[in-house]
Design a protein around this motif. Sequence first.
Motif, PDB file in Angstrom:
ATOM      1  N   THR A 296       1.043  -1.245  -0.149  1.00 15.91           N
ATOM      2  CA  THR A 296       0.048   0.121  -0.017  1.00 15.91           C
ATOM      3  C   THR A 296       0.782   1.365  -0.043  1.00 15.91           C
ATOM      4  O   THR A 296       0.469   2.337   0.188  1.00 15.91           O
ATOM      5  CB  THR A 296      -1.026   0.127   1.080  1.00 15.91           C
ATOM      6  N   HIS A 297       2.277   1.035  -0.013  1.00 17.62           N
ATOM      7  CA  HIS A 297       3.055   2.199  -0.229  1.00 17.62           C
ATOM      8  C   HIS A 297       2.821   3.108  -1.261  1.00 17.62           C
ATOM      9  O   HIS A 297       2.049   2.578  -2.448  1.00 17.62           O
ATOM     10  CB  HIS A 297       4.382   1.626  -0.298  1.00 17.62           C
ATOM     11  N   PRO A 298       2.675   4.511  -1.314  1.00 19.61           N
ATOM     12  CA  PRO A 298       2.474   5.398  -2.285  1.00 19.61           C
ATOM     13  C   PRO A 298       3.135   5.135  -3.736  1.00 19.61           C
ATOM     14  O   PRO A 298       2.595   5.152  -4.744  1.00 19.61           O
ATOM     15  CB  PRO A 298       2.704   6.562  -1.909  1.00 19.61           C
ATOM     16  N   TYR A 299       4.235   4.478  -3.542  1.00 15.87           N
ATOM     17  CA  TYR A 299       5.001   4.167  -4.738  1.00 15.87           C
ATOM     18  C   TYR A 299       4.255   3.434  -5.804  1.00 15.87           C
ATOM     19  O   TYR A 299       4.257   3.671  -7.017  1.00 15.87           O
ATOM     20  CB  TYR A 299       6.185   3.375  -4.479  1.00 15.87           C
ATOM     21  N   TRP A 300       3.533   2.379  -5.281  1.00 16.48           N
ATOM     22  CA  TRP A 300       2.719   1.501  -6.199  1.00 16.48           C
ATOM     23  C   TRP A 300       1.459   2.112  -6.844  1.00 16.48           C
ATOM     24  O   TRP A 300       0.963   1.828  -7.710  1.00 16.48           O
ATOM     25  CB  TRP A 300       2.211   0.398  -5.572  1.00 16.48           C
ATOM     26  N   ALA A 301       0.988   3.605  -6.457  1.00 12.48           N
ATOM     27  CA  ALA A 301      -0.040   4.010  -6.745  1.00 12.48           C
ATOM     28  C   ALA A 301       0.160   4.723  -8.195  1.00 12.48           C
ATOM     29  O   ALA A 301      -0.689   5.147  -8.880  1.00 12.48           O
ATOM     30  CB  ALA A 301      -0.471   5.113  -5.816  1.00 12.48           C
TER      31      ALA A 301
END
Length: 79
Positions: free
Chosen positions: A49-54
């Motif tokens: 759920t880290h923002p990197y994956w968004a």
Amino acid sequence: MRSIRFPDSLLALERAWLQIYENMARQPPGAGTTVHWRRLLDLDRAIWTHPYWARPGRSQAAQVELRRQARAWRWVEAA
């Protein structure tokens, strides 16, 4: 393939996941690894759920590269 630059916070989570998993694997059967499993689940949630994956364009190859870079970090620390 060009190298992917991951945020330090994401690499730190992945390194922690690897360390806990390796520690758990060294435990004898029945050694009470429930705490380790719970921590792995918490880290899994934080990693994915880290923002990197968004951001668009993130692929399974990036997930594999994250694990590779986290493992490589241990070699750098040992040297």
